[in-house]
Design a protein around this motif. Structure first.
Motif, mmCIF file in Angstrom:
data_model
loop_
_atom_site.group_PDB
_atom_site.id
_atom_site.type_symbol
_atom_site.label_atom_id
_atom_site.label_comp_id
_atom_site.label_asym_id
_atom_site.label_seq_id
_atom_site.Cartn_x
_atom_site.Cartn_y
_atom_site.Cartn_z
ATOM 1 N N SER A 215 -9.465 -0.142 -2.782
ATOM 2 C CA SER A 215 -10.852 -0.191 -2.323
ATOM 3 C C SER A 215 -10.951 -0.830 -0.948
ATOM 4 O O SER A 215 -10.302 -1.831 -0.661
ATOM 5 N N GLY B 107 -11.884 0.258 -8.142
ATOM 6 C CA GLY B 107 -11.045 -0.351 -7.143
ATOM 7 C C GLY B 107 -11.321 -1.822 -7.138
ATOM 8 O O GLY B 107 -12.442 -2.240 -7.314
ATOM 9 N N ILE C 35 -13.242 4.042 -1.940
ATOM 10 C CA ILE C 35 -12.048 3.901 -2.768
ATOM 11 C C ILE C 35 -11.152 5.119 -2.633
ATOM 12 O O ILE C 35 -11.617 6.222 -2.321
ATOM 13 N N ALA D 270 -20.329 -1.870 -2.223
ATOM 14 C CA ALA D 270 -19.199 -2.599 -2.802
ATOM 15 C C ALA D 270 -19.767 -3.817 -3.504
ATOM 16 O O ALA D 270 -20.814 -4.349 -3.103
#
Length: 535
Positions: free
Chosen positions: A486, A304, A501, A367
């Motif tokens: 995402s 993502g 995601i 992330a």
């Protein structure tokens, strides 16, 4: 629903008496209920947005004694409700916990019965996707496969499942974004189930599970070969149907298929090449992933990103979405083409920022933002994620591969990592050294924008982020037909604290499609961003 329908549904709902709540979570609430003098029954209250009505309707027509018998279904304003028969007995997790492990005779009998249940589902186009110890009840008449909460129909032409769900250790690699699930995905879970029953060790325990499989006092060489084939990473290497696995468990020799077989047609893997080096890239990454111990989690973190940095906005004001902004930082690197030089001389992978948090089960949700330091795009970049305890000891180390790291832009990816159970004190992200095949071209991929993002009220522990994604440019060379969406959450200082995601079908250029990212149990956050990238 109109008022009359609501009142009718509420009347049905109130007629049942709740004896006790069996389970409650993101997928809804499961209750033990009675109706006047009849019952008990199992009632599943499923959030309307998660309900797979077609699956339950098809199950109601299925006469397999090893599957739940649907007694009734009805709609509430925000829920879809299913009432099934109640099967008294222990689930397999309880049974194995009490015995340590099962004998070969008992394990074979249970898994063969599960093959019967799964085969009945596959004959109707349904993939269960969550064959796990807690979803199998052993009653007086044998094994019963329950809880079709995340079961789905196979979708013709789809490259992967829209949502990535399943029980870690038993869920197939396809369930984490690698491909669409099919009959062979449930075969994978059945193979892992057999290994668990014979050894008493959860497949999620990695090396411990593999060592137990190699113990001939627990698993015969013949059964170990069956388990290995059933739970092969590559779907085409597995038994192609539940019936074929049952035949192998019965001692029959099942030849490797020359082509796709099975009661549910498996997907074909014939993506259009993104550019001339794509085949080499794909083969190289598949080979690398094949040797990673935690296959399911590796594949869970696919792909993502946003097109550029996204503006962060306070939750109390307006939602933050991915939007192109000027990038004042130089791309870095010398910008020379790869030619005969090593890949790292043409470009390198740069981790611009990263962040993470740990959920109640000990899994890491992260992330990170990636960028190529050169003038060319990096295809399928890899990152090593290492978790350590307070003493600095490694408790997990995984390689994660992503779709692409562009030049001059930051691509954001969310994902999940870790072994579960043991929460790390620190998590490190480090780029994997590039090879020649990682170096792409200066051409940029398709572009997408995200708009209208909003947050729905939390329900059953799920926070829903909804909005639309629009295809701004499509050069026709991207593999697949979907868009990876995402979610990135940040704290008040702007640091990343969470990522996840989902996937949606790719709209045509200039058109939009809606999306819904539904993380469970998100930490407290100040701002959020949504990024999109072709996949």
């Amino acid at each position: 629903m109109n008022d009359e329908q609501v009142m009718h549904a509420m009347g049905i709902d109130d007629a049942y008496h709740v004896e006790r709540v069996l389970a409650s979570g993101a997928g809804g609430t499961t209750e033990l209920v009675t109706l006047d003098s009849s019952g008990p029954f199992v009632r599943k209250r499923i959030p309307a947005k998660l309900a797979r009505r077609g699956v339950w309707a098809t199950l109601a027509e299925c006469d397999s004694a090893r599957l739940p018998r649907v007694e009734a279904t009805y709609e509430m304003p925000n829920e879809f409700v299913v009432v099934c028969d109640y099967v008294p007995g222990e689930n397999l997790e309880q049974l194995v916990a009490a015995r340590g492990h099962l004998t070969e005779k008992d394990a074979l009998q249970i898994v063969t019965q599960l093959c019967e249940a799964v085969g009945a589902l596959h004959a109707r186009g349904i993939i269960h996707r969550d064959i796990s110890p807690t979803n199998v009840i052993v009653a007086a008449d044998g094994a019963h496969l329950i809880d079709l909460g995340i079961a789905r129909f196979r979708v013709e032409g789809a490259t992967r499942d829209t949502t990535q769900l399943g029980t870690y250790g038993f869920a197939s690699p396809e369930q984490y974004g690698f491909a669409q699930t099919d009959a062979r995905s449930d075969v994978y879970s059945l193979g892992r189930m057999l290994g668990y029953l014979l050894t008493g060790v959860m497949p999620a325990e990695g090396d411990k599970y593999e060592a137990a499989l190699d113990d001939e006092a627990l698993v015969s060489p013949e059964l170990r070969a069956v388990i290995k084939r059933a739970s092969a990473m590559e779907p085409s290497a597995r038994y192609q149907s539940a019936g074929a696995l049952a035949a192998a468990l019965g001692g029959e020799k099942v030849a490797a298929p020359e082509g796709p077989t099975g009661s549910v047609e498996p997907p074909t893997f014939e993506p259009a090449p993104r550019r001339s080096g794509w085949v080499k890239v794909l083969l190289a990454v598949m080979a690398a992933v094949a040797f990673v111990a935690a296959v399911a989690i590796i594949l869970a973190q696919t792909f993502g990103s946003g097109e550029k940095d996204a503006d962060s906005a306070p939750l109390a004001d307006e939602p933050a979405v991915s939007a192109p902004v000027a990038d004042d930082e130089p791309a870095g690197g010398d910008g020379e083409p790869a030619g005969e030089a090593p890949a790292a001389e043409a470009a390198d992978l740069e981790i611009i920022e990263s962040g993470w948090s740990v959920d109640s089960q000990g899994y890491v949700h992260y992330a990170l933002g990636l960028r190529s330091t050169g003038d060319v795009e990096i295809e399928l970049p890899g990152v090593t994620i290492t978790g350590r305890d307070a003493s600095g000891n490694v408790i997990f180390s995984e390689e994660q591969y992503f779709s692409a790291a562009p030049s001059g832009e930051i691509a954001y990816f969310g994902g999940q990592s870790g072994n579960g159970g043991t929460a790390p004190a620190t998590v490190e992200f480090s780029p994997i050294a590039l090879q020649d095949y990682n170096i792409g071209s200066e051409a940029q991929s398709s572009a997408f924008s995200v708009s209208g993002v909003s947050v729905l009220p939390e329900r059953y522990g799920v926070t829903n982020f909804v909005g639309e994604v629009t295809t701004e440019k499509d050069d026709g060379s991207d593999v697949g037909s979907q868009v990876a969406v995402s979610l990135v959450l940040r704290d008040e200082s702007g640091a990343i604290i969470y990522g996840c995601i989902t996937f949606v079908s790719r709209p045509a250029v200039g058109e939009s499609t809606s999306f819904e990212v539904s993380p469970y149990g998100v930490p407290e956050y100040a701002t959020y961003e949504v990024h999109a990238q072709g996949w």
